[in-house]
Write a protein that holds these residues in place. Structure first.
Motif, PDB file in Angstrom:
ATOM      1  N   GLY A  15     111.514  46.548  -8.012  1.00  0.00           N
ATOM      2  CA  GLY A  15     110.305  45.730  -7.968  1.00  0.00           C
ATOM      3  C   GLY A  15     110.688  44.268  -8.003  1.00  0.00           C
ATOM      4  O   GLY A  15     111.601  43.835  -7.306  1.00  0.00           O
ATOM      5  N   GLU A  16     110.014  43.471  -8.849  1.00  0.00           N
ATOM      6  CA  GLU A  16     110.323  42.055  -8.989  1.00  0.00           C
ATOM      7  C   GLU A  16     111.243  41.844 -10.185  1.00  0.00           C
ATOM      8  O   GLU A  16     111.027  42.428 -11.257  1.00  0.00           O
ATOM      9  CB  GLU A  16     109.032  41.248  -9.174  1.00  0.00           C
ATOM     10  N   GLU A  48     115.546  44.496  -6.647  1.00  0.00           N
ATOM     11  CA  GLU A  48     114.373  44.211  -5.849  1.00  0.00           C
ATOM     12  C   GLU A  48     114.208  45.361  -4.860  1.00  0.00           C
ATOM     13  O   GLU A  48     115.199  45.920  -4.375  1.00  0.00           O
ATOM     14  CB  GLU A  48     114.551  42.904  -5.076  1.00  0.00           C
ATOM     15  N   THR A  51     118.612  39.447  -0.812  1.00  0.00           N
ATOM     16  CA  THR A  51     117.941  40.326  -1.769  1.00  0.00           C
ATOM     17  C   THR A  51     118.843  40.482  -2.986  1.00  0.00           C
ATOM     18  O   THR A  51     120.046  40.246  -2.919  1.00  0.00           O
ATOM     19  CB  THR A  51     117.639  41.700  -1.151  1.00  0.00           C
ATOM     20  N   GLU A  76     111.609  39.442 -12.247  1.00  0.00           N
ATOM     21  CA  GLU A  76     110.948  38.917 -13.452  1.00  0.00           C
ATOM     22  C   GLU A  76     110.401  40.034 -14.331  1.00  0.00           C
ATOM     23  O   GLU A  76     110.362  39.903 -15.559  1.00  0.00           O
ATOM     24  CB  GLU A  76     109.803  37.959 -13.074  1.00  0.00           C
ATOM     25  N   GLU A  77     109.980  41.128 -13.707  1.00  0.00           N
ATOM     26  CA  GLU A  77     109.429  42.249 -14.459  1.00  0.00           C
ATOM     27  C   GLU A  77     110.509  43.245 -14.889  1.00  0.00           C
ATOM     28  O   GLU A  77     110.395  43.894 -15.933  1.00  0.00           O
ATOM     29  CB  GLU A  77     108.375  42.969 -13.614  1.00  0.00           C
TER      30      GLU A  77
END
Length: 275
Positions: free
Chosen positions: A138-139, A120, A108, A141-142
C-alpha cells in the motif's frame, strides 16, 4: 591492510557461494566445514534479510552468526533471533523516497524490517504479482509507523543499477548508505547512514579479538566493496561486478569454478604447513 593468519572467514552469499540455481556446491560446503574444523571462525555477510537464510541452514547446516541487510541487522541462526538491528528513521526514509521520486518519478519503493517485507503496491512487477498476496502493501506512510526499517529499496525499469545509483547517490548520501547488489533488476538498497557490511563485520571481529589482517573475505557485488577493502585479504569473485573487482587486487575464480573453495583449500593447506 596486510594479511596475517586466517582466523575469520567472512563470505557474501548470493553470487559468491550460492549459485543462480539456489545451490551451494559440495566442494564449497566441504571447504567451509574444513575452516570450522580448523578452528577458523565463519560468518556470512549478506544483503539478504534474516528470513532468507534457509540455504545456510539446509545446505551448510550453519548455526552461527549472520550479518544481514548489508550490515543493519545481526542474526543468531542457532537461537533464531535478532542480536542487534539499526533502523533508518521513518522521517529520513520518507525524505529519501521523496528525493528519489523527484529525480525518477517512476521509482517504486519497499522496506525491510527485522520481521517483515512491506512494499508499495506498484513495487510488485507483473511477474511477481503473487507477492501482493504474501506481504503487506500500500502506501509507505501507512505500512511503516516507526523507525524499524533496516533496508529501504528503490526500484526502476529502463536503466541499469549503475546508472540509477550514479544519479541518485549524490542527493541522498548525506541521509543513508546506498548500494546495490541485485542482478536481475535495477534496485538500490539503502541502510542507515554509516552502516555497511564492513562496519558491522569490523565490530563482530573486534568482539572476537580478531584483527582486520586476520580476516579473509569474499564478495561479488558493489555492496561488498567496503568489506573487501577492510579485510586483510578481500577476494572479489572473478564472476562479479566490475566495482568489486576494482576494489581489490585479490580475485578468486568465479562462482562457477568454486572460487571460494579454491582459495580456502589453499589457505587451509598453508595453515597445516605452518602448524
Amino acid at each position: 591492510m596486510g594479511a596475517g593468519r586466517m582466523r575469520l572467514v567472512a563470505s557474501d552469499i548470493d553470487g559468491t557461494i550460492l549459485r543462480r540455481d539456489g545451490l551451494i556446491t559440495e566442494r564449497t560446503v566441504r571447504a567451509l566445514a574444513a575452516c570450522e574444523e580448523a578452528g577458523v571462525e565463519l560468518v556470512f555477510v549478506t544483503g539478504r534479510p534474516a528470513r532468507w537464510l534457509t540455504p545456510l541452514v539446509e545446505q551448510l547446516g550453519h548455526a552461527g552468526t549472520v550479518i544481514c541487510s548489508n550490515g543493519a541487522l545481526v542474526y543468531d541462526l542457532e537461537a533464531m533471533e535478532v542480536v542487534s538491528a539499526e533502523g533508518i528513521r521513518r522521517a529520513i526514509m520518507l525524505e529519501v523516497r521523496d528525493i528519489v521520486r523527484g529525480i525518477f518519478p517512476e521509482s517504486t519503493f519497499a522496506a525491510e524490517t527485522p520481521t517483515e517485507f512491506v512494499m508499495e503496491t506498484a513495487f510488485a512487477e507483473p511477474r511477481h504479482r503473487s507477492l501482493l498476496e504474501q506481504v503487506r502493501h500500500g502506501e509507505l506512510e501507512e505500512l511503516v509507523t516507526g523507525d524499524e526499517v533496516v533496508k529501504f529499496m528503490a526500484k526502476i525499469e529502463g536503466i541499469s543499477s549503475d546508472e540509477y545509483i550514479r544519479a541518485v547517490a549524490p542527493h541522498v548520501a548525506h541521509l543513508v548508505s546506498v548500494t546495490h547488489s541485485a542482478v536481475d533488476l535495477t534496485m538500490l538498497e539503502m541502510a542507515p547512514l554509516g552502516v555497511n557490511k564492513a562496519v558491522t563485520l569490523a565490530e563482530y571481529a573486534h568482539a572476537l579479538g580478531i584483527a582486520p589482517g586476520e580476516v579473509v573475505a569474499f564478495g561479488d557485488m558493489p555492496n561488498d566493496v567496503e568489506m573487501l577493502t577492510w579485510a586483510g585479504e578481500g577476494y572479489a569473485m572473478s564472476s562479479g561486478h566490475p566495482d568489486a573487482l576494482a576494489a581489490t587486487e585479490l580475485h578468486a575464480p568465479g562462482i562457477e569454478d568454486d572460487g571460494v573453495a579454491q582459495v580456502l583449500e589453499r589457505k587451509l593447506a598453508g595453515l597445516r604447513l605452518a602448524g
